[in-house]
Motif scaffolding. Structure first.
Motif, PDB file in Angstrom:
ATOM      1  N   ASP A  67      -7.313   0.740   9.009  1.00 14.07           N
ATOM      2  CA  ASP A  67      -8.421   1.683   9.177  1.00 14.07           C
ATOM      3  C   ASP A  67      -8.126   3.038   8.550  1.00 14.07           C
ATOM      4  N   SER A  68      -6.867   3.281   8.215  1.00 16.11           N
ATOM      5  CA  SER A  68      -6.527   4.532   7.536  1.00 16.11           C
ATOM      6  C   SER A  68      -6.845   4.481   6.045  1.00 16.11           C
ATOM      7  N   LEU A  69      -7.069   3.272   5.538  1.00 12.47           N
ATOM      8  CA  LEU A  69      -7.468   3.120   4.139  1.00 12.47           C
ATOM      9  C   LEU A  69      -8.988   3.119   4.028  1.00 12.47           C
ATOM     10  N   TYR A  70      -9.631   2.197   4.738  1.00 12.37           N
ATOM     11  CA  TYR A  70     -11.089   2.122   4.806  1.00 12.37           C
ATOM     12  C   TYR A  70     -11.477   1.757   6.230  1.00 12.37           C
ATOM     13  N   LEU A  71     -12.579   2.326   6.683  1.00 15.09           N
ATOM     14  CA  LEU A  71     -13.062   1.996   8.017  1.00 15.09           C
ATOM     15  C   LEU A  71     -13.969   0.777   8.011  1.00 15.09           C
ATOM     16  N   HIS A  72     -14.735   0.588   6.954  1.00 14.26           N
ATOM     17  CA  HIS A  72     -15.756  -0.457   6.949  1.00 14.26           C
ATOM     18  C   HIS A  72     -15.640  -1.389   5.749  1.00 14.26           C
ATOM     19  N   ARG A  73     -14.499  -1.363   5.095  1.00 14.55           N
ATOM     20  CA  ARG A  73     -14.278  -2.230   3.933  1.00 14.55           C
ATOM     21  C   ARG A  73     -12.925  -2.904   4.068  1.00 14.55           C
ATOM     22  N   GLN A  74     -12.769  -4.000   3.384  1.00  9.54           N
ATOM     23  CA  GLN A  74     -11.479  -4.660   3.280  1.00  9.54           C
ATOM     24  C   GLN A  74     -11.145  -4.814   1.801  1.00  9.54           C
ATOM     25  N   GLU A  75     -10.017  -4.267   1.388  1.00 11.40           N
ATOM     26  CA  GLU A  75      -9.567  -4.354   0.002  1.00 11.40           C
ATOM     27  C   GLU A  75      -8.141  -4.871  -0.024  1.00 11.40           C
ATOM     28  N   GLU A  76      -7.850  -5.757  -0.964  1.00 11.99           N
ATOM     29  CA  GLU A  76      -6.504  -6.304  -1.071  1.00 11.99           C
ATOM     30  C   GLU A  76      -5.598  -5.439  -1.934  1.00 11.99           C
ATOM     31  N   HIS A  77      -6.192  -4.625  -2.801  1.00 10.31           N
ATOM     32  CA  HIS A  77      -5.405  -3.880  -3.788  1.00 10.31           C
ATOM     33  C   HIS A  77      -5.694  -2.396  -3.648  1.00 10.31           C
ATOM     34  N   PHE A  78      -4.646  -1.588  -3.435  1.00 15.70           N
ATOM     35  CA  PHE A  78      -4.832  -0.144  -3.399  1.00 15.70           C
ATOM     36  C   PHE A  78      -5.347   0.298  -4.765  1.00 15.70           C
ATOM     37  N   PRO A  79      -6.407   1.109  -4.827  1.00 17.25           N
ATOM     38  CA  PRO A  79      -7.139   1.248  -6.088  1.00 17.25           C
ATOM     39  C   PRO A  79      -6.607   2.262  -7.085  1.00 17.25           C
ATOM     40  N   VAL A  80      -5.746   3.210  -6.669  1.00 18.45           N
ATOM     41  CA  VAL A  80      -5.527   4.390  -7.495  1.00 18.45           C
ATOM     42  C   VAL A  80      -4.059   4.794  -7.481  1.00 18.45           C
ATOM     43  N   LEU A  81      -3.658   5.491  -8.531  1.00 19.40           N
ATOM     44  CA  LEU A  81      -2.322   6.083  -8.623  1.00 19.40           C
ATOM     45  C   LEU A  81      -2.502   7.481  -9.196  1.00 19.40           C
ATOM     46  N   VAL A  82      -1.885   8.487  -8.560  1.00 16.83           N
ATOM     47  CA  VAL A  82      -1.991   9.878  -8.990  1.00 16.83           C
ATOM     48  C   VAL A  82      -0.599  10.382  -9.326  1.00 16.83           C
ATOM     49  N   LYS A  83      -0.462  11.046 -10.474  1.00 14.57           N
ATOM     50  CA  LYS A  83       0.864  11.505 -10.902  1.00 14.57           C
ATOM     51  C   LYS A  83       0.778  12.833 -11.648  1.00 14.57           C
ATOM     52  N   PHE A  84       1.882  13.584 -11.607  1.00 12.05           N
ATOM     53  CA  PHE A  84       2.120  14.681 -12.541  1.00 12.05           C
ATOM     54  C   PHE A  84       2.842  14.114 -13.759  1.00 12.05           C
ATOM     55  N   ILE A  85       2.548  14.655 -14.949  1.00 10.95           N
ATOM     56  CA  ILE A  85       3.243  14.303 -16.180  1.00 10.95           C
ATOM     57  C   ILE A  85       3.697  15.587 -16.872  1.00 10.95           C
ATOM     58  N   ASP A  86       4.977  15.646 -17.236  1.00 10.44           N
ATOM     59  CA  ASP A  86       5.521  16.754 -18.026  1.00 10.44           C
ATOM     60  C   ASP A  86       5.915  16.210 -19.393  1.00 10.44           C
TER      61      ASP A  86
END
Length: 337
Positions: A67-86
């Protein structure tokens, strides 16, 4: 559920530099090329850095608390990746596949991405697609003859620029830039040109020319215009990207004590969805409904569960908020300033 800070995984690719240490990134390596700030990818997971789940990988937390990912959906794959690039040196010239190709050939998702330029030296630039249409055979010959850079668009960049890169677009970041990259949760890259560099083991890095030809858009293209900023009460905001995999928005406080509320079915993104905050300038304080406070500073990575308790961020800071809001869900956004 309470929100929490995240600790990134740092990568020491040979083109990296030292600038991410100014954003609080720590590594024993001689350089930091990337810090994966929001990641459930097995090649580099984020680790919870505050609260009662401190030390737990983010993927494990979400598996135990769906429920910390989605309250009303079920997903098998975490959708996103966020990064800093230098990019202290030029990155390789590369392309990413789309979902269909990546699933069939790599058992992975495709990769579309957006860059937000945080820092740029006066001569900073990117590579974005081809100047004019070329054939796959011309492409092969350009790589063999060391002339590929003559065929690509080299685009100057500055702080604040936004560049969306769909899967299939030839691209690279040249030296002198720090960017935030928000991307699909994938680590599949087809490298086609690497400036004849030698890795730490004395070998040329692998090229993936034939797979790149399978997925490349050989048509000429140009960088889309940077989206316009808007204002709402105490904040300026700029929509960076809206895709089926992620929605990213830049928020900049107008005042020293600007307040942004979240959780309890209000604030960031959809009530059905997690949100991630990456601070790129300034500092502030998170105050939760129960009175607990969490300081935020430049470089901090902050995860807000979908089932988060009420809270607010106060301060003079700039951050990128990423979520996976589903517009098909029948919920209303309620921004409370």
């Amino acid at each position: 559920m309470k929100p929490f800070l995240l600790k990134p995984t740092c990568k020491n690719y040979l083109w990296g530099g030292q600038k991410l240490r100014n954003y609080g990134k720590i590594s024993d390596s001689d350089k930091i090329a990337e810090s994966w700030e929001l990641s459930c990818h097995p090649d580099g997971e984020s680790i919870i850095a505050s609260g009662r789940f401190k030390g737990m990988p983010l993927s494990q937390f979400l598996e135990q608390n769906p429920d910390s990912l989605y309250l009303h959906r079920q997903e098998e794959h975490f959708p996103v990746l966020v990064k800093f690039i230098d990019a202290c040196e030029n990155l390789s010239i590369q392309v990413h596949p789309d979902d269909d190709y990546a699933l069939f050939h790599e058992n992975d998702t495709g990769k579309s991405e957006v860059w937000y330029v945080v820092e740029a030296e006066p001569d900073a630039s990117i590579i974005y697609g081809f100047k004019e249409k070329i054939t796959p055979e011309q492409f092969r010959l350009a790589i063999e003859n060391d002339t590929l850079p003559q065929y690509v668009n080299i685009v100057p960049i500055k702080k604040g620029d936004v560049i969306f890169i769909p899967a299939g677009t030839l691209h690279s970041i040249n030296h002198g830039a720090v960017v935030v990259e928000i991307q699909q949760n994938s680590n599949t890259t087809y490298r086609v040109y690497d400036y004849h560099r030698i890795d730490r083991n004395g070998n040329f890095r692998t090229l993936h020319v034939e797979k790149a030809i399978d997925v490349l858009n050989f048509e000429p293209c140009k960088v889309p215009d940077t989206p316009q900023s808007n204002e709402i009460e105490e904040w300026c905001y700029t929509p960076l990207a809206s895709t089926p995999y992620f929605i990213a928005t830049l928020w900049k406080a107008k005042y020293k004590h600007s307040v942004f509320s979240f959780g309890g079915y209000q604030g960031f993104g959809d009530i059905d969805c997690f949100s991630h905050i990456l601070v790129i300038e300034g500092e502030g304080i998170v105050t939760l409904y129960d009175g607990e406070t969490i300081p935020l500073k430049k470089g901090d990575s902050f995860f807000i569960p979908a089932d988060s308790m009420l809270g607010e961020i106060t301060g003079k800071l700039t951050f990128i908020c990423t979520d996976n809001y589903n517009p098909d869900d029948e919920f209303e956004l309620d921004f409370d300033f």
